[in-house]
Design a protein around this motif. Sequence first.
Motif, short mmCIF file in Angstrom:
data_model
loop_
_atom_site.label_atom_id
_atom_site.label_comp_id
_atom_site.label_asym_id
_atom_site.label_seq_id
_atom_site.Cartn_x
_atom_site.Cartn_y
_atom_site.Cartn_z
N VAL A 23 0.83 -1.21 0.00
CA VAL A 23 0.00 0.00 0.00
C VAL A 23 0.86 1.26 0.00
CG1 VAL A 23 -1.64 1.33 1.39
CG2 VAL A 23 -2.04 -1.10 0.99
N ALA A 30 -0.94 6.41 2.59
CA ALA A 30 -2.14 5.59 2.77
C ALA A 30 -1.97 4.75 4.03
CB ALA A 30 -2.36 4.69 1.56
N ILE A 66 -8.28 -0.18 4.12
CA ILE A 66 -7.26 0.74 3.63
C ILE A 66 -7.90 2.09 3.34
CG2 ILE A 66 -5.54 1.11 1.80
CD1 ILE A 66 -5.72 -2.00 1.32
N THR A 67 -7.23 3.16 3.74
CA THR A 67 -7.75 4.51 3.45
C THR A 67 -6.58 5.48 3.28
OG1 THR A 67 -9.38 6.17 4.17
CG2 THR A 67 -7.91 5.31 5.87
N HIS A 68 -6.91 6.73 2.94
CA HIS A 68 -5.90 7.79 2.87
C HIS A 68 -6.48 9.03 3.56
CE1 HIS A 68 -3.19 10.89 1.40
NE2 HIS A 68 -2.35 9.92 1.04
N GLU A 73 -9.26 12.95 1.45
CA GLU A 73 -10.41 12.42 0.71
C GLU A 73 -10.15 12.41 -0.81
OE1 GLU A 73 -13.12 11.40 2.35
OE2 GLU A 73 -14.69 11.20 0.84
N ARG A 90 -7.96 10.64 -2.47
CA ARG A 90 -6.67 10.05 -2.86
C ARG A 90 -6.75 8.52 -2.95
NH1 ARG A 90 -2.03 13.00 -1.81
NH2 ARG A 90 -0.94 11.25 -2.75
N GLU A 91 -7.76 7.93 -2.29
CA GLU A 91 -7.89 6.46 -2.27
C GLU A 91 -8.52 5.92 -3.56
OE1 GLU A 91 -10.03 8.50 -0.92
OE2 GLU A 91 -11.89 7.77 -1.83
N LEU A 118 -7.07 2.98 -5.87
CA LEU A 118 -5.96 2.38 -5.13
C LEU A 118 -5.92 0.86 -5.25
CD1 LEU A 118 -3.63 2.63 -3.15
CD2 LEU A 118 -5.26 2.89 -1.28
N VAL A 132 -11.15 -0.92 0.49
CA VAL A 132 -10.69 0.47 0.45
C VAL A 132 -11.87 1.38 0.76
CG1 VAL A 132 -9.85 2.33 -1.03
CG2 VAL A 132 -8.81 0.06 -1.17
N SER A 133 -11.66 2.33 1.68
CA SER A 133 -12.72 3.27 2.04
C SER A 133 -12.20 4.70 1.98
CB SER A 133 -13.18 2.94 3.48
OG SER A 133 -13.50 4.12 4.19
N PRO A 134 -13.02 5.64 1.51
CA PRO A 134 -12.62 7.05 1.63
C PRO A 134 -12.62 7.43 3.11
CG PRO A 134 -14.85 6.87 0.75
CD PRO A 134 -14.32 5.47 0.86
#
Length: 371
Positions: A180, A187, A209-211, A214, A216-217, A220, A298-300
Amino acid sequence: QINEAEVVLFSVPSYACQRRTTLDNHNVTLTDALSLLAENAELSDEDGRGVAFRRAAAVLKALPAPVTAMSQLTGLPCLGDHSLRVIKDILENEASDEVESTKQSDRFKALKVLTGIFGVGSKTADRWIRDGIHNLHQLQESGATLNRAQQAGLEHYDDLNQQVTKAEADAITEIVQEAVVSVLPGAQVVLTGGFRRGKQTGHDVDFLITHPEEGREVGLMPKVVFWLESQGFLLYQKTTRNSYLEVKDGPGRPSSNMDRFERCLSIFKLAKKEERGIKLTNPPAHRRWRAVRVDLVVSPISQFAFALLGWTGSKLFERELRRWAGHEKAMSLSSHALYDNKQSRYLRAASEEEIFAHLGLEYIPPSERNA
Ligand code: TTP
Ligand code: MN
Ligand code: MN
Ligand code: MN
């Protein structure tokens, strides 16, 4: 003979999300029995019965001491006639005939073996059983058509039916973290599922997984999967696109428990501990790796708290949170959002604590969500 005055009476609130359920279960024999009946009901497409047995088992898991007499159960929630009969049989005779005969039944054994294949659900298993397929050998001989997931599931059957250890989960965490941050610096990766609840083993390893920024994910997951694939870490993967739109879909569409995040169901090729980091010149006699199921989501960041709460489990705890939200608070909870039907608006949250507060619930940490 127990003195009436010495009988411990228990009291627990009726929703599992109002209770603290640690892994310290004082009623394993009883909860194993009820869980087996729950599993049998679920495998037989009787979800209502399945939930009833799961709720009964969860009440017993929350008790501070072993149950020794039926009189202790007076007033406890979620214990229906059927569950009480099973508990009574075990307290009086050490075993329940219904549980034992279910365990021994050819149908239950076949359902367990066949749904033990990754990618095979109860409907497929039931269809195969009706075609006379009861075990893996018969399945292979039958010429039944298997999809890609089922082929991988059959190929890695023994590995995938062996529990994943915490040490293996930690090794996979390092790999996922490297993947990641390689494709998106900054991230973040969080271990979810049973391991986040403090379990020492699991059937798979779950990651969210997130970043922190807001957006940017977006995109991914394919990059992470490509990195893992090119490093030879994946035996199988199936990625599903994010299909959640707040306005269009509404709050989590309570009709479906499935969330709509970008997700990847995968099978990792994990080097065995003694082999990790060691280059051997001669091929060893034994296999140097094993297959492990891994779920990536993957989540915002704006939905992260909801996703974290939704993917930490247990499954019953999640179900009870949604039931509490709907029935007691007129709210709709999903892994994406919390919607207040009375105020007709979404309630934002940056942490799990804030979600419990919105729901009017005392905060329950992950280690106490083992309902
Ligand atoms: P699981 O990995 O199935 O369960 P677990 O980690 O609690 O237990 P195990 O040790 O057997 O792996 O699911 C973890 C959580 O993810 C569970 O609370 C439900 C949630 N989840 C979803 O939200 N959507 C899904 O489609 C799936 C499969 C799980
Ligand atoms: Mn205890
Ligand atoms: Mn899991
Ligand atoms: Mn999982």
